[in-house]
Motif scaffolding. Structure first.
Motif, PDB file in Angstrom:
ATOM      1  N   GLU A 109     -10.046   4.361  -0.655  1.00 22.64           N
ATOM      2  CA  GLU A 109      -9.611   5.429   0.245  1.00 22.64           C
ATOM      3  C   GLU A 109      -8.105   5.634   0.197  1.00 22.64           C
ATOM      4  O   GLU A 109      -7.638   6.771   0.122  1.00 22.64           O
ATOM      5  N   LYS A 110      -7.349   4.553   0.244  1.00 28.69           N
ATOM      6  CA  LYS A 110      -5.888   4.659   0.337  1.00 28.69           C
ATOM      7  C   LYS A 110      -5.237   5.032  -0.995  1.00 28.69           C
ATOM      8  O   LYS A 110      -4.094   5.493  -1.021  1.00 28.69           O
ATOM      9  N   THR A 111      -5.948   4.849  -2.103  1.00 31.73           N
ATOM     10  CA  THR A 111      -5.366   5.127  -3.423  1.00 31.73           C
ATOM     11  C   THR A 111      -6.023   6.331  -4.098  1.00 31.73           C
ATOM     12  O   THR A 111      -5.895   6.503  -5.302  1.00 31.73           O
ATOM     13  N   GLN A 112      -6.723   7.145  -3.321  1.00 25.65           N
ATOM     14  CA  GLN A 112      -7.415   8.323  -3.859  1.00 25.65           C
ATOM     15  C   GLN A 112      -8.302   7.960  -5.047  1.00 25.65           C
ATOM     16  O   GLN A 112      -8.186   8.518  -6.138  1.00 25.65           O
ATOM     17  N   GLY A 113      -9.194   7.004  -4.819  1.00 27.74           N
ATOM     18  CA  GLY A 113     -10.138   6.618  -5.855  1.00 27.74           C
ATOM     19  C   GLY A 113      -9.596   5.643  -6.871  1.00 27.74           C
ATOM     20  O   GLY A 113     -10.086   5.579  -7.996  1.00 27.74           O
ATOM     21  N   ALA A 114      -8.577   4.900  -6.499  1.00 26.32           N
ATOM     22  CA  ALA A 114      -7.983   3.860  -7.361  1.00 26.32           C
ATOM     23  C   ALA A 114      -7.356   4.423  -8.625  1.00 26.32           C
ATOM     24  O   ALA A 114      -7.259   3.739  -9.640  1.00 26.32           O
ATOM     25  N   ALA A 115      -6.905   5.675  -8.563  1.00 24.68           N
ATOM     26  CA  ALA A 115      -6.241   6.282  -9.721  1.00 24.68           C
ATOM     27  C   ALA A 115      -4.934   5.540 -10.013  1.00 24.68           C
ATOM     28  O   ALA A 115      -4.152   5.262  -9.114  1.00 24.68           O
ATOM     29  N   ASP A 116      -4.707   5.235 -11.272  1.00 21.74           N
ATOM     30  CA  ASP A 116      -3.488   4.548 -11.724  1.00 21.74           C
ATOM     31  C   ASP A 116      -3.203   3.279 -10.924  1.00 21.74           C
ATOM     32  O   ASP A 116      -2.063   2.989 -10.583  1.00 21.74           O
ATOM     33  N   THR A 117      -4.256   2.533 -10.621  1.00 25.00           N
ATOM     34  CA  THR A 117      -4.115   1.310  -9.837  1.00 25.00           C
ATOM     35  C   THR A 117      -4.441   0.096 -10.700  1.00 25.00           C
ATOM     36  O   THR A 117      -5.359   0.126 -11.509  1.00 25.00           O
ATOM     37  N   VAL A 118      -3.660  -0.956 -10.501  1.00 25.95           N
ATOM     38  CA  VAL A 118      -3.858  -2.235 -11.182  1.00 25.95           C
ATOM     39  C   VAL A 118      -3.937  -3.310 -10.106  1.00 25.95           C
ATOM     40  O   VAL A 118      -3.137  -3.319  -9.170  1.00 25.95           O
ATOM     41  N   VAL A 144     -11.099  -0.695 -12.692  1.00 22.85           N
ATOM     42  CA  VAL A 144      -9.703  -0.933 -12.329  1.00 22.85           C
ATOM     43  C   VAL A 144      -9.200  -2.123 -13.135  1.00 22.85           C
ATOM     44  O   VAL A 144      -9.829  -3.186 -13.118  1.00 22.85           O
ATOM     45  N   PRO A 145      -8.087  -1.970 -13.849  1.00 17.40           N
ATOM     46  CA  PRO A 145      -7.540  -3.095 -14.608  1.00 17.40           C
ATOM     47  C   PRO A 145      -7.166  -4.254 -13.684  1.00 17.40           C
ATOM     48  O   PRO A 145      -6.642  -4.044 -12.589  1.00 17.40           O
ATOM     49  N   VAL A 146      -7.459  -5.466 -14.142  1.00 17.60           N
ATOM     50  CA  VAL A 146      -7.182  -6.673 -13.355  1.00 17.60           C
ATOM     51  C   VAL A 146      -6.342  -7.625 -14.186  1.00 17.60           C
ATOM     52  O   VAL A 146      -6.575  -7.796 -15.382  1.00 17.60           O
ATOM     53  N   GLY A 147      -5.372  -8.247 -13.536  1.00 12.51           N
ATOM     54  CA  GLY A 147      -4.547  -9.251 -14.198  1.00 12.51           C
ATOM     55  C   GLY A 147      -4.278 -10.404 -13.260  1.00 12.51           C
ATOM     56  O   GLY A 147      -4.760 -10.439 -12.128  1.00 12.51           O
ATOM     57  N   VAL A 148      -3.491 -11.363 -13.754  1.00 11.55           N
ATOM     58  CA  VAL A 148      -3.122 -12.546 -12.984  1.00 11.55           C
ATOM     59  C   VAL A 148      -1.604 -12.662 -13.024  1.00 11.55           C
ATOM     60  O   VAL A 148      -0.989 -12.533 -14.085  1.00 11.55           O
ATOM     61  N   LEU A 149      -1.011 -12.913 -11.853  1.00 13.21           N
ATOM     62  CA  LEU A 149       0.450 -13.022 -11.756  1.00 13.21           C
ATOM     63  C   LEU A 149       0.818 -14.414 -11.247  1.00 13.21           C
ATOM     64  O   LEU A 149       0.692 -14.701 -10.055  1.00 13.21           O
ATOM     65  N   ASP A 175       3.900  -0.415 -15.719  1.00 13.97           N
ATOM     66  CA  ASP A 175       4.906   0.631 -15.545  1.00 13.97           C
ATOM     67  C   ASP A 175       4.258   1.918 -15.049  1.00 13.97           C
ATOM     68  O   ASP A 175       3.291   2.414 -15.631  1.00 13.97           O
ATOM     69  N   GLY A 176       4.808   2.463 -13.950  1.00 10.97           N
ATOM     70  CA  GLY A 176       4.318   3.714 -13.402  1.00 10.97           C
ATOM     71  C   GLY A 176       2.982   3.605 -12.684  1.00 10.97           C
ATOM     72  O   GLY A 176       2.427   4.613 -12.241  1.00 10.97           O
ATOM     73  N   LYS A 177       2.442   2.399 -12.555  1.00 14.86           N
ATOM     74  CA  LYS A 177       1.142   2.204 -11.902  1.00 14.86           C
ATOM     75  C   LYS A 177       1.345   1.727 -10.465  1.00 14.86           C
ATOM     76  O   LYS A 177       2.376   1.171 -10.112  1.00 14.86           O
ATOM     77  N   ARG A 178       0.326   1.927  -9.664  1.00 14.09           N
ATOM     78  CA  ARG A 178       0.280   1.333  -8.333  1.00 14.09           C
ATOM     79  C   ARG A 178      -0.283  -0.065  -8.507  1.00 14.09           C
ATOM     80  O   ARG A 178      -1.404  -0.233  -8.960  1.00 14.09           O
ATOM     81  N   VAL A 179       0.479  -1.079  -8.145  1.00 11.36           N
ATOM     82  CA  VAL A 179       0.033  -2.470  -8.275  1.00 11.36           C
ATOM     83  C   VAL A 179      -0.386  -2.973  -6.902  1.00 11.36           C
ATOM     84  O   VAL A 179       0.371  -2.873  -5.935  1.00 11.36           O
ATOM     85  N   VAL A 180      -1.592  -3.501  -6.829  1.00 10.39           N
ATOM     86  CA  VAL A 180      -2.067  -4.160  -5.611  1.00 10.39           C
ATOM     87  C   VAL A 180      -2.083  -5.655  -5.886  1.00 10.39           C
ATOM     88  O   VAL A 180      -2.869  -6.134  -6.710  1.00 10.39           O
ATOM     89  N   LEU A 181      -1.172  -6.379  -5.224  1.00  9.27           N
ATOM     90  CA  LEU A 181      -1.156  -7.831  -5.318  1.00  9.27           C
ATOM     91  C   LEU A 181      -2.269  -8.373  -4.431  1.00  9.27           C
ATOM     92  O   LEU A 181      -2.450  -7.896  -3.305  1.00  9.27           O
ATOM     93  N   SER A 238       4.512   1.815  -7.222  1.00 14.74           N
ATOM     94  CA  SER A 238       4.493   1.246  -5.876  1.00 14.74           C
ATOM     95  C   SER A 238       3.764  -0.086  -5.924  1.00 14.74           C
ATOM     96  O   SER A 238       3.017  -0.362  -6.864  1.00 14.74           O
ATOM     97  N   VAL A 239       3.987  -0.891  -4.893  1.00 13.77           N
ATOM     98  CA  VAL A 239       3.345  -2.199  -4.797  1.00 13.77           C
ATOM     99  C   VAL A 239       2.717  -2.318  -3.416  1.00 13.77           C
ATOM    100  O   VAL A 239       3.354  -2.016  -2.406  1.00 13.77           O
TER     101      VAL A 239
END
Length: 195
Positions: free
Chosen positions: A39-48, A75-80, A108-114, A140-141
């Motif tokens: 909901e908050k990311t408009q369908g997880a567009a450009d979200t990591v 949605v792409p997933v990674g580990v930090l 770069d240029g993506k919305r990152v959700v930690l 944004s983060v």
């Protein structure tokens, strides 16, 4: 002449343990956070999604799986890994540095959700922001946590919270996940068990 015996120290009563989230409730919380992200990311567009080890990484994978199940979006997933960015390295035992895995598209240029399991002082989130800064420049983060237990030491707030659990400083919140611990549960540990 008899000498009085010194009082023997009494063993400390066991700490109280209260189950805050069962495995079924934890699954519902993950579903709710996944819906909120959509909901908050408009369908997880450009979200990591980037999970903070140890338990944030499997939580990020679970969120991505639920988003995919709900909307068919991968949605792409990674580990930090934040080990080298922590401000308490000198005070605690040395921890092994884990891998940081950035999705192939980068950040770069993506919305990152930690994604992390428990938000407490805010210091892990601050370390994650520092580590993220070395990887690229997201647009944004945001921060998603399973449990917010309060007691912030830094001005950090989560965008997505599964459950707020007011705690005393003497208490701790223990999250167990099937991927790391063999089962799903959130427990509040502290104080003493009622006699």
């Amino acid at each position: 002449m008899a000498y009085p015996q010194a009082a023997q120290p009494q063993p400390a009563p066991p700490p109280s343990v209260k189950v805050i989230l069962t495995s079924v409730e934890l699954a519902r919380v993950v579903d709710r956070i996944a819906h909120q992200i959509l909901e908050k990311t408009q369908g997880a567009a450009d979200t990591v999604l980037l999970g903070i080890p140890t338990r944030g990484a499997p939580l990020a994978r679970r969120l991505a799986a639920r988003i995919s199940a709900f909307e068919g979006i991968d949605v792409p997933v990674g580990v930090l890994d934040i080990t080298l960015y922590r401000d308490d390295l000198r005070r605690h035992a040395v921890r092994a540095v884990g891998p940081t895995e950035v999705p192939s598209g980068g950040i770069d240029g993506k919305r990152v959700v930690l994604v992390d399991d428990v938000l407490f002082s805010g210091r892990s989130a601050r370390a994650a922001l520092d580590a993220l800064n070395d990887l690229g420049r997201p647009s944004s983060v945001q921060l998603a946590v399973l449990v917010d237990r309060g007691h912030r030491e830094l001005p950090i707030r989560a965008d997505y919270v599964g459950k707020n659990i007011p705690t005393a400083l003497s208490e701790s919140v223990k999250v167990t996940l099937a991927e790391t611990d063999g089962g799903d549960e959130v427990r509040l540990i502290g104080g003493t068990a009622q006699q």
